[in-house]
Design an enzyme around this catalytic site. Structure first.
Site, short mmCIF file in Angstrom:
data_model
loop_
_atom_site.label_atom_id
_atom_site.label_comp_id
_atom_site.label_asym_id
_atom_site.label_seq_id
_atom_site.Cartn_x
_atom_site.Cartn_y
_atom_site.Cartn_z
N CYS A 15 -27.70 40.68 -54.43
CA CYS A 15 -27.76 42.14 -54.54
C CYS A 15 -26.93 42.78 -53.43
O CYS A 15 -26.40 42.10 -52.57
CB CYS A 15 -29.21 42.61 -54.41
SG CYS A 15 -29.88 42.24 -52.79
N CYS A 18 -27.90 41.89 -49.93
CA CYS A 18 -27.38 40.60 -49.46
C CYS A 18 -25.94 40.77 -48.96
O CYS A 18 -25.55 40.21 -47.94
CB CYS A 18 -27.39 39.57 -50.59
SG CYS A 18 -28.98 39.35 -51.39
N ASP A 430 30.28 37.49 -46.22
CA ASP A 430 30.39 37.52 -44.76
C ASP A 430 30.96 36.18 -44.30
O ASP A 430 30.58 35.14 -44.82
CB ASP A 430 28.98 37.73 -44.17
CG ASP A 430 29.02 37.78 -42.66
OD1 ASP A 430 29.82 38.57 -42.13
OD2 ASP A 430 28.29 37.00 -42.04
N ASP A 627 23.96 36.04 -44.20
CA ASP A 627 22.89 35.16 -43.70
C ASP A 627 21.51 35.82 -43.74
O ASP A 627 20.53 35.22 -43.33
CB ASP A 627 23.21 34.66 -42.29
CG ASP A 627 23.35 35.80 -41.30
OD1 ASP A 627 22.92 36.92 -41.63
OD2 ASP A 627 23.91 35.57 -40.22
N ASP A 631 23.17 40.84 -41.70
CA ASP A 631 23.79 41.59 -42.79
C ASP A 631 22.77 42.38 -43.59
O ASP A 631 23.08 42.80 -44.71
CB ASP A 631 24.50 40.62 -43.75
CG ASP A 631 25.45 39.71 -43.00
OD1 ASP A 631 26.20 40.22 -42.17
OD2 ASP A 631 25.42 38.51 -43.26
#
Lengths: 747, 120
Positions: A15, A18, A430, A627, A631
């Site tokens: 419940c 609890c 790149d 990478d 970038d």
């Protein structure tokens, strides 16, 4: 221990009281950031730096029971597979039962032609058949009817609606014929019980085959899940013990022996070994590991024993994140499917309206027996229309495509990225770290004297320098195992070079300006230095005791496979442009070696993003390969950002496509895969659209003037049942995808 | 007479379909979000299928799939680019980010199961 999440199954909680009690008990424990009870599932989720035994004790002290939940995704997967198998068997069983009634009835009709109700005996016989058919429909197709009803109550209509209405209409009409044959002309007193049974049987069969075919679409994730062993060998004061993977805690010491898989992410404490990381990075060469090195879950320990500390466990490991990313991407939408999605949402009611209109047309203007024709057309239109094929056309292809990508080290963020990657026209790359190794190396050392002696002097001097190129010279000396000497009076002269005393000798290393400043004439070395610079290398003059000693050159070496990868990308019809912060001469030299015509050099990081923006303004669809860290703005600006970073966390978080291999070939793989997937999606969509746009009119009777026949509802049911299977099977063809190898390129 | 009756019935059915599926709108009650709320995936529908959730706060939705049909296998929040596989007979939690005040549809992959989150 970071704020990790742990799940426990609870006992005794029933419940809201609890829930409060358990949550309060947990929140009072040091290290618990959050505790949540899910009463419906009887689970407790704890977030924070706390061990599971501590959590269990806290729950027990509150008067309840708790144990670690089995959150092993492989177990869940196995459970799912079991359920799929059960579902398959159930569908086959239902199909078999329905067909066991439908086939004999159909054969009876074909052989004897007696499917009409004209006598009381026939009424009784067909009435019994009708009741048996109803029982079969309820047992084998009850879920279609309950699904249709529930959906109807929610103002929804789905595939169940079409099946339920189609088969229901055929059965009701047949029962009307049985009970009130005199209401209809003799030619229309035909019963269609076989159609109802056959349709239910065939659709169950189709769904069973679909379940089986769909099981194969998630093979890629299963392969990833299989990279982990179910247990880990945890070392404690009481000895070594194998514990389930889900019980390994951050901070535990774990031992892996040769040939075992690394169970969780961690850092080596003791031992040396090489680890095969190809499954995560695509790098075929095993990586040497020693104290201080990081380990990733799912990689394979090769030849030594390692003791390491668990740093990330469960859902926090890199492997788990990759799996989650793949699963998310697999169920994402692609823009191309927008039309199909729109149609799917209105499909079923639209088909129902078409079926009614077609039935009314046959009822008002069709030839006799009109009532029978009306029913056949109504049933066939409802049954042949297949929203499944339309709805499954893209998800299945995306699921297989994304999974296939993961197998080849290509992690696609979502369906949109997958689609955009297929129609890129320019790839901006790149230079540093993508086309080149990203770590400068000493490439040339030329001297009239002893090479090692000069290298020793220069490396000793450069050891004190912070210049990025200095490390390359020191590494070269270390590789040759040269002993370096102490340096006195070290001086770094900005934009010139370095000077200092090594073993009492004055050593200079720098550019032409440094030599001029020190009044040293380079002589013939100048021409040599210029030659080296023309090759894209950074040449430096070395002088000892005010005399020219030689020149050395440092360069960031081009990756071994970069030239092949560039050729492959050009072969795919992409224009390649190179971006770099390096000087124009170095950039031109690299570009020349790789066959790249367009070079943008001397760039600041923000310039890269601007260049991509300018290209996009010209209407060019731009991909960017970098990478994933330096970038980031450019990767984000591009139509598709390819992060080549062996799957760094940053890249996985931000890129459209993360390449686990540190190779430009990954970009070519990704583009080939995206094109193959889009081709597959288009085939599926075309097939689904064509199927429905042809199937519905045929079922409505447009061919009747030519053939003098209407499409049987049974044939319509078979077509519907297998249209979904066809779509899923076509998507599964993508599993055969293989990226073209670099050797196939014909530059 | 029968002919007229059938035609009228057909037209009424068409009108009914248009009204019920497209015009009438959903009448299902708006459920208020609670952490213990479990959305059932069963018999072709999400239940509840209209859930009011607090805007500007991360929330977790729990889905319990009881429908073995492959159609129910995924839940997709297309506006949020979130999707989750729902294992059969299992409660799956779906974490959602902070939402702006508006409606967010969630569907199965085939858009047959449909529900709405109302962030307010």
């Amino acid at each position: 221990m970071s704020g990790q999440q742990q799940t426990f199954t609870l006992s005794g909680a029933s419940c809201a009281g609890c829930v409060r009690k358990i949550e309060s008990a947990l929140k009072a424990v040091d290290g618990v950031d959050d505790a949540r009870v899910n009463l419906a599932e009887r689970t407790l989720t704890v977030t924070g730096s706390v061990s599971s035994p501590t959590c269990i004790s806290a729950v027990e002290s509150a008067g309840y029971g708790a144990k670690r939940a089995a959150a092993d995704p492989r177990k869940q997967r196995e459970l799912q597979r079991d359920k799929d198998r059960q579902h398959f068997r159930k569908l086959m069983w239902r199909s078999g039962l329905a067909l066991a009634l439908g086939i004999p009835l159909m054969l009876w009709g074909l052989i004897t032609g007696e499917m009409s109700v004209n006598t009381s005996t026939q009424q009784l016989a067909w009435g019994c058949v009708g009741l048996i058919t109803l029982a079969v429909m309820a047992f084998c197709g009850g879920h279609f009817f309950t699904g249709a009803w529930k959906a109807f109550r929610h103002h929804n209509a789905n595939m169940d609606t079409l099946i339920a209405v189609g088969t229901g209409a055929a059965w009701l009409f047949s029962m009307a014929v049985v009970f009130f044959p005199h209401w209809l002309p003799e030619s229309a007193r035909h019963v269609y019980f076989e159609a109802s049974a056959m349709i239910i049987g065939l659709i169950n069969l189709g769904q069973a085959l679909e379940v089986r075919a769909r099981g194969r679409t998630s093979a890629a994730v299963e392969k990833l899940l299989e990279l982990q062993d179910p247990t880990a060998r945890v070392v404690s004061e009481s000895g070594e013990v194998d514990v389930p993977l889900e019980e390994v805690q951050v901070g535990d010491q774990v031992r892996v022996r040769p040939g075992e898989k690394i169970p969780v992410d961690g850092q080596v404490l003791e031992g040396r070994s090489s680890v095969d990381e190809s499954m995560l990075t695509g790098e075929p060469v095993p990586v040497k590991k020693a104290a201080g090195d990081n380990l990733s879950a799912g990689t394979l320990n090769k030849n030594g024993t390692l003791l390491f500390e668990a740093k990330k466990v469960g859902a926090e490991t890199r492997l788990a994140q990759i799996i989650e990313m793949v699963q998310n991407a697999q169920s994402s939408r692609v823009p191309i499917a927008r039309l199909a999605d729109t149609i799917s949402a209105i499909f079923v009611p639209t088909v129902m309206i078409i079926a009614i209109i077609a039935a009314l047309v046959w009822f008002n203007w069709g030839p006799d027996p009109r009532a029978a024709h009306t029913l056949v057309v109504l049933t066939s239109v409802l049954i042949i229309a297949c929203p499944c094929a339309l709805g499954l056309a893209t998800p299945m292809s995306v699921m297989v495509g994304v999974g296939k990508g993961a197998e080849h080290g290509v992690l696609v963020r979502n369906g949109k990225a997958l689609q955009q990657a297929s129609n890129l026209t320019t790839l901006v790359v790149d230079k540093t770290g993508t086309l080149t190794e990203g770590a400068p190396k000493l490439t040339d050392i030329e001297t009239d004297g002893d090479v090692d002696e000069l290298l020793t002097l220069l490396a000793s001097l450069e050891r004190h320098s912070e210049h990025p190129l200095a490390e390359a010279i020191v590494d070269a000396a270390r590789d040759k195992e040269l002993s370096l000497h102490e340096v006195e009076d070290f001086e770094a002269i900005t934009a010139h070079g370095v000077r200092g005393k090594v073993d009492g000798r004055l050593v200079l290393l720098g550019n032409r300006k440094l030599m001029s400043r020190e009044a040293i004439e380079p002589g013939d070395w100048q021409a040599r230095a210029e030659d080296l610079a023309a090759m894209g290398r950074t040449a430096m003059y070395a002088a000892v005791d005010n005399q020219m000693a030689g020149v050395i050159a440092v360069a960031d070496p081009i990756r071994k496979d970069a030239k092949d990868a560039v050729a492959r990308l050009k072969n795919l019809g992409l224009k390649i442009e190179m971006l770099t912060g390096d000087n124009q001469a170095t950039a031109d030299a690299v570009a020349k070696q790789l066959g790249i015509e367009s070079v943008h050099a001397d760039l600041q990081p923000e310039d890269k993003e601007k260049i991509i923006g300018e290209l996009q303004q010209k209407g060019i669809r731009v991909g960017m390969a970098g990478d994933g860290i330096n970038d980031a703005p450019a990767l984000a600006r591009a139509d598709v950002g390819f992060a080549i970073g062996a799957g760094t966390d940053v890249a996985i978080e931000t890129a459209d496509v993360t390449l686990m291999r540190s190779s430009l070939h990954g970009v070519a793989d990704a583009i080939e895969l995206s094109r193959a997937t889009l081709r597959n999606i288009k085939q599926n969509l075309f097939g689904a659209f064509i199927y429905n746009t042809l199937g519905i009119p045929v079922a409505a009777g447009v061919l009747y003037p030519l053939t003098g026949m209407l499409l049987s509802p049974v044939i319509a049911g078979a077509a519907m049942a297998f249209s979904s299977v066809t779509v899923v099977s076509n998507a599964n063809r993508l599993r055969l995808f293989k990226p073209s190898s670099a050797q196939e390129v014909r530059p | 007479m029968m002919s007229v009756l059938i035609n009228v019935l057909g037209l009424l059915l068409i009108t009914g379909i248009v009204w019920w599926f497209w015009l009438a709108g959903r009448k299902s009650p708006l459920q208020h979000y609670q952490e213990s709320l479990v959305i059932q995936v069963k018999d072709g529908v999400y239940e509840p299928d209209r859930i009011e959730v607090p805007a500007g706060r991360e929330i977790t939705l729990s889905f319990q799939r009881e429908d073995a049909s492959p159609c129910a296998e995924y839940v997709v929040f297309s506006d949020l680019e979130i999707s989750k596989q729902l294992p059969l007979n299992h409660i799956t939690e779906v974490q959602l980010p902070k939402l702006e005040k508006r409606e967010y549809p969630f569907t199965c992959q085939m858009k047959m199961y449909r529900g709405i989150l109302v962030a307010s």
